[in-house]
Scaffold this active site. Structure first.
Site, PDB file in Angstrom:
ATOM      1  N   CYS B 136     -25.615  39.061  17.895  1.00 36.29           N
ATOM      2  CA  CYS B 136     -26.063  38.348  16.707  1.00 36.29           C
ATOM      3  C   CYS B 136     -27.592  37.567  16.615  1.00 36.29           C
ATOM      4  CB  CYS B 136     -25.059  37.246  16.327  1.00 36.29           C
ATOM      5  SG  CYS B 136     -23.444  38.052  16.815  1.00 36.29           S
ATOM      6  N   HIS B 284     -27.566  34.306  10.670  1.00 33.84           N
ATOM      7  CA  HIS B 284     -26.872  35.433  11.123  1.00 33.84           C
ATOM      8  C   HIS B 284     -25.368  35.251  10.241  1.00 33.84           C
ATOM      9  CE1 HIS B 284     -23.663  37.659  13.152  1.00 33.84           C
ATOM     10  NE2 HIS B 284     -23.031  36.256  13.752  1.00 33.84           N
ATOM     11  N   ASN B 315     -18.712  40.209   9.838  1.00 36.74           N
ATOM     12  CA  ASN B 315     -19.711  39.733  10.605  1.00 36.74           C
ATOM     13  C   ASN B 315     -20.108  40.995  11.194  1.00 36.74           C
ATOM     14  OD1 ASN B 315     -21.032  38.983  12.917  1.00 36.74           O
ATOM     15  ND2 ASN B 315     -19.689  37.342  13.328  1.00 36.74           N
TER      16      ASN B 315
END
Lengths: 74, 374
Positions: B136, B284, B315
């Site tokens: 990430c 993120h 995500n």
């Protein structure tokens, strides 16, 4: 900062709990609504309202809201 | 590689903070798979508990996510993004001096994705190619490397690919991670600029937290075996094996809300700016709850914090920041007016990185859908 206020904040953080239904002696880990999401929302509440970084282990180590509050204040 | 010694380069470093000049982003494309999953359709995963799904939607912001079909990889998604980016930017493969691929879900243990894509994109032999094993935070780390490569004079233009297919390494019976992660691939051009265009970076790591977000087995420390593939049910009722992704959600949340606000404040100060000087804070896309909590602590107007991407696509690990740029800021970043953005990634490592840079007139900034016919 008081135990009563902490119980109210806890109720607000853990959704699906009737306002006024919890007491200082409530064993929060036995609540139906106590799950991984509740862990996050309580950590966030304690961080924002009490400026304390609560670790997941602390939530596992205590049983009543009174004990948890003592740890938060500790 | 092109060498341009005539350009005045400026690199200022302070520990893991650094600033660059005369380097700019020259376009961004993100590619998502067409298959959409929705948490509403996963009642079985939550043991029939519709209330819990409703709470996750409302509080965490979980909704839809895009996931790859078996056989499609981060390299495929990123290749599609790269081809579109080069085409729209009017560039041929020989204009690329280096290729960086950020991923934790590569096609092979060896060789690296960058080498494989170097061939598939028909890049010249003079082009450097390397992978970065980060998640990430990886997009910002990739931008940092690309800025250094251009600033050093070794490269005129770097193609940064960042993509992951985390949906392939989560156990579908693990409620703690399965509904969170989507897949995506991205391509970004980082190139020399004649105009003054400052970029300020900060990069940090806390390796003591390496086991908070981890795939414990399948590497050399614990090679894949029948034992590492045995599914185990944890105390919360989630099922996973040692070769699946494990996340200690509470610790990752704590890490995010403590380290991110601190890192952002320090970087803004390092850049000599104040928070109001930043037009958008592109974090993120972990989930809406984390982003809202970070924004609250920084006292940022939520209108400056894109966070719809995670609800649309999930995500997307290393691809989430470019995805948010393409999905939520495309018109702004394509306009002639310069936009100052702060990009910040945080996650596996534990690792976190942020950059403040100005972006203007991108020839391309879009999300496209993957097709195996691409």
């Amino acid at each position: 900062m008081s135990l009563e206020k902490f119980v109210e904040d806890f109720e607000e953080a853990v959704e699906d709990v009737e306002p006024g239904s919890l007491t200082a002696l409530t064993k929060y880990r036995e609540l139906e609504a106590w799950d991984s999401l509740a862990v996050l929302t309580v950590i966030a509440m304690v961080d924002a309202e009490y400026d304390v970084r609560l670790k997941a282990e602390m939530l596992k180590a205590n049983d009543t809201l009174e004990a948890l509050y003592a740890q938060v204040c500790g | 590689m092109g060498f341009h010694f005539c350009v005045i380069l400026c690199i200022v470093t302070l520990m893991a903070k650094s600033s660059f000049n005369h380097v700019q982003i020259g376009g961004v494309v993100t590619c998502v798979p067409p298959l959409e999953k929705c948490i509403d359709d996963e009642l079985e995963l939550f043991g029939g508990n519709a209330k819990q799904i409703a709470r996750l939607k409302k509080t965490i912001g979980l909704d839809r996510r895009r996931v790859v079909e078996s056989g499609t990889t981060a390299a495929d998604l990123s290749e599609t993004a790269a081809k579109r980016l080069l085409e729209q930017a009017g560039l041929t493969p020989d204009a690329v001096d280096a290729l960086i691929f950020v991923t934790q879900t590569p096609d092979y243990a060896q060789p690296c994705n960058a080498a494989v894509l170097h061939g598939r994109l028909d890049l010249p032999k003079s082009c450097a190619a390397l992978d970065v094993n980060l998640g990430c935070s990886g997009y910002v780390y990739g931008l940092w490397l690309a800025h250094m490569m251009v600033s050093s004079g070794g490269c005129e233009r770097v193609l940064l690919l960042a993509g992951d297919t985390i949906s392939r390494i989560v156990n579908p019976k693990d409620r703690a991670v399965a509904p969170l992660f989507g897949d995506g691939g991205s391509a970004t051009l980082v190139q020399r600029s004649e105009c003054a265009s400052a970029a300020w970076f900060s990069l940090e790591t806390d390796g003591k937290g390496f086991d908070k977000l981890i795939v414990p087995a399948g590497g050399q420390r614990a090679p894949s075996s029948t034992e590492t593939q045995v599914e185990v049910t944890d105390e919360a009722g989630n099922i996973r094996c040692q070769e699946n992704l494990f996340m200690d959600g509470a610790e990752i949340f704590n890490f995010s809300i403590v380290e991110e606000p601190k890192a952002v404040r320090e970087l803004v100060e390092y850049a000599g700016l104040d928070m109001d000087a930043v037009d958008y804070f592109v974090f993120h896309q972990a989930n809406r709850y984390i982003l809202t909590n970070i924004a609250k602590r920084l006292k940022i107007d939520l209108a400056k914090v894109p966070m719809q991407t995670v609800e649309r696509y999930g995500n997307q690990s290393s691809a989430s920041i470019p995805s948010a740029m393409c999905g939520e800021l495309h018109d702004t970043l394509r306009s002639a007016d310069s936009t100052r953005v702060l990009l910040s990634g945080f996650g596996v490592g534990l690792s976190w990185a942020s950059v403040i840079l100005d972006i203007a007139e991108l020839p391309v900034c879009e999300i496209i859908e993957y097709s195996s016919c691409n």
